[in-house]
Design an enzyme around this catalytic site. Structure first.
Site, PDB file in Angstrom:
ATOM      1  N   GLY A  43      36.165  37.060  39.930  1.00 20.82           N
ATOM      2  CA  GLY A  43      35.808  35.212  40.944  1.00 20.82           C
ATOM      3  C   GLY A  43      35.498  34.437  40.034  1.00 20.82           C
TER       4      GLY A  43
ATOM      5  N   SER B 114      41.935  40.458  40.254  1.00 25.84           N
ATOM      6  CA  SER B 114      41.928  41.317  41.218  1.00 25.84           C
ATOM      7  C   SER B 114      43.558  42.025  41.051  1.00 25.84           C
ATOM      8  CB  SER B 114      42.224  41.045  42.798  1.00 25.84           C
ATOM      9  OG  SER B 114      42.995  39.536  42.600  1.00 25.84           O
TER      10      SER B 114
ATOM     11  N   ASP C 229      49.464  35.261  40.589  1.00 23.42           N
ATOM     12  CA  ASP C 229      48.658  36.328  39.529  1.00 23.42           C
ATOM     13  C   ASP C 229      49.303  37.344  39.029  1.00 23.42           C
ATOM     14  OD1 ASP C 229      47.674  34.087  40.324  1.00 23.42           O
ATOM     15  OD2 ASP C 229      46.289  35.193  41.308  1.00 23.42           O
TER      16      ASP C 229
HETATM   17  P1  ADP Z   1      39.441  37.426  41.013  1.00 23.60           P
HETATM   18  O1  ADP Z   1      39.792  35.743  40.960  1.00 23.60           O
HETATM   19  O2  ADP Z   1      38.947  37.739  39.979  1.00 23.60           O
HETATM   20  O3  ADP Z   1      41.062  38.117  41.298  1.00 23.60           O
HETATM   21  P2  ADP Z   1      39.343  38.270  43.661  1.00 23.60           P
HETATM   22  O4  ADP Z   1      38.298  38.030  44.951  1.00 23.60           O
HETATM   23  O5  ADP Z   1      40.722  38.150  44.008  1.00 23.60           O
HETATM   24  O6  ADP Z   1      38.558  36.900  42.481  1.00 23.60           O
HETATM   25  O7  ADP Z   1      39.213  39.453  43.264  1.00 23.60           O
HETATM   26  C1  ADP Z   1      37.799  40.214  42.829  1.00 23.60           C
HETATM   27  C2  ADP Z   1      38.127  41.581  43.501  1.00 23.60           C
HETATM   28  O8  ADP Z   1      38.577  42.332  43.203  1.00 23.60           O
HETATM   29  C3  ADP Z   1      36.402  42.052  43.318  1.00 23.60           C
HETATM   30  O9  ADP Z   1      35.012  42.042  44.205  1.00 23.60           O
HETATM   31  C4  ADP Z   1      36.862  43.767  43.066  1.00 23.60           C
HETATM   32  O10 ADP Z   1      36.646  44.080  44.588  1.00 23.60           O
HETATM   33  C5  ADP Z   1      38.211  44.027  42.715  1.00 23.60           C
HETATM   34  N1  ADP Z   1      37.527  44.536  41.420  1.00 23.60           N
HETATM   35  C6  ADP Z   1      37.917  43.779  40.023  1.00 23.60           C
HETATM   36  N2  ADP Z   1      37.879  43.749  39.331  1.00 23.60           N
HETATM   37  C7  ADP Z   1      37.482  45.361  40.067  1.00 23.60           C
HETATM   38  C8  ADP Z   1      36.658  46.135  38.565  1.00 23.60           C
HETATM   39  N3  ADP Z   1      36.682  46.417  37.459  1.00 23.60           N
HETATM   40  N4  ADP Z   1      36.165  47.236  39.561  1.00 23.60           N
HETATM   41  C9  ADP Z   1      36.099  46.891  41.026  1.00 23.60           C
HETATM   42  N5  ADP Z   1      36.830  46.596  41.283  1.00 23.60           N
HETATM   43  C10 ADP Z   1      37.464  45.766  40.754  1.00 23.60           C
HETATM   44 MG    MG Z   2      42.162  37.164  42.960  1.00 19.92          MG
END
Ligand code: ADP
Ligand code: MG
Length: 382
Positions: free
Chosen positions: A121, A127, A171
């Protein structure tokens, strides 16, 4: 604990391999990747690590160091979009496996252990890192060799069609195809990439990502509206993507649009594509600090024409510039998330304390700085 350590603890045997994929930040080229445009992201030195081994049980087991709890086990046949067996964070991993199988690849069961340093986030694409490392792990250990762009395509498909987030291709492409010491010029219309050398420290510059720590609930709906605006404009103009419009053709095109909002959206995308071209030319000429003005112009365009900024992002940009940054702009989807700033190395502390003094005055949450350097894309580590 490392991904391999978590693997042994969870499954009581050694993994067959350990792989990783990075988060990313976008230097310039924002909100252009879903309409054929040019982007210039790079992988950062924060990675999602995954230890893995095949199993003979036709199930996928997953565990994450960042999500305390038991191993999740799902039968291969139960991995499909909206499957009741697949919920929450694990969808990013299961989605990548689903996309591989959709593409016709034969895949056995797998045991997977994830440990990621990419903060979630913060606009750094945790992601995409998770999707790309999963697609690489599972294909590689299945004896399938996929090019980085194919890893990226399957990972985007996982996010779009399995998780249900309508992101563009930037991304995952950055996480899969970046190379250390360079930015990635990705032409989303042609589907081609080129690594452009980028070494700010050689010019005594640092890239600082300033996480504003805010997320505005507007983000998802507004993102969909921006995409819809681009599609509406292409229909009116009779072109396939906004990339098909050059800067020279822009004034005539704007005359054909009768809506001021739509005109400003189109102006952002077309001028932003041109700023990417100019940035690449300056980098090729070894003139890194000259890209600062293009970064600022990009931010103003996102702020006023595309209207995806927010008070915290605008303040971080303005404060960074007045404290001596060479350039600064919001990076990522907007409505919160991070600013990327190019800063003379000796001014990094000054810029961060300037940003946070101004944030405190306005009652904003303290922003979090992170120095980043261009890193390798997805790879096998062990
Ligand atoms: P970002 O900008 O970081 O990509 P997103 O909302 O697209 O934000 O993705 C974040 C989501 O990816 C988290 O809420 C989780 O569901 C998943 N995620 C990312 N890293 C992990 C991790 N290390 N373990 C489990 N889930 C993860
Ligand atoms: Mg993302």
């Amino acid at each position: 604990m490392s991904a391999a350590g978590l693997f042994v603890q969870s499954y009581s045997h050694d993994p067959e391999g350990v792989f990783s994929a990075p988060g990313r930040v976008n230097l310039i080229g924002e909100h252009t990747d879903y309409t054929g445009g040019l982007v210039l992201p790079f992988a950062i030195d924060a990675r999602a690590w995954m230890a893995a081994a095949r199993n003979d049980d036709s199930v996928v087991r997953v565990v994450s160091a960042q999500r305390p709890g038991a191993v999740k086990t799902v039968a291969l046949e139960d991995i499909y979009p909206d499957s009741p067996a697949v919920r929450s964070w694990a969808g990013y991993l299961f989605g990548a496996i689903w996309a591989l199988r959709q593409a016709g690849h034969q895949v056995s069961g797998f045991d997977l252990a994830l440990d990621s340093q990419v903060p979630t986030g913060a606009g750094l694409s945790s992601s995409a890192a998770v999707e790309c490392v999963t697609a690489l792990v599972v294909s590689n250990l299945s004896g399938i060799t996929l090019a980085p762009l194919e890893i990226a395509r399957l990972s985007q498909q996982a996010e779009n069609d399995f998780v249900g987030v309508p992101c563009g291709p930037m991304d995952q492409t950055a996480s899969a195809a970046s190379r250390a010491g360079s930015v990635l010029l990705f032409d989303s219309r042609a589907g081609t990439v080129e690594n452009i050398p980028f070494n700010p420290s050689a010019d005594d510059l640092a890239v600082l990502v300033i996480d504003t720590k805010v997320t505005h609930s507007l983000a998802d709906g507004e993102y969909a509206r921006r995409r819809a605006s681009c599609e509406r404009a292409t229909t009116v103009l009779g072109i396939r993507t906004l990339r098909d419009l050059s800067l020279d053709e822009l004034p005539a095109a704007l005359d054909k649009l009768d809506d001021d909002v739509l005109r400003r959206r189109v102006r952002h995308v077309v001028t932003e594509n041109d700023r990417v071209v100019q940035t690449v030319e300056l980098l090729r000429a070894g003139r890194i600090s000259a890209i600062g003005d293009l970064m600022v112009a990009s931010h103003r365009s996102l702020q006023h024409d595309y209207e995806v900024s927010c008070p915290e992002l605008d303040q971080a940009v303005d404060s960074a510039l007045s404290a001596g940054a060479v350039g600064a702009r919001m990076t990522g989807g907007g409505f919160g998330g991070s600013v990327i700033a190019l800063i003379p190395t000796e001014l990094v502390e000054t810029v961060m304390s300037g940003v946070n003094a101004d944030f405190a005055m306005r009652g904003f949450t303290t922003a979090v700085p992170r120095i980043v350097a261009p890193a390798d894309g997805a790879r096998r580590d062990e």
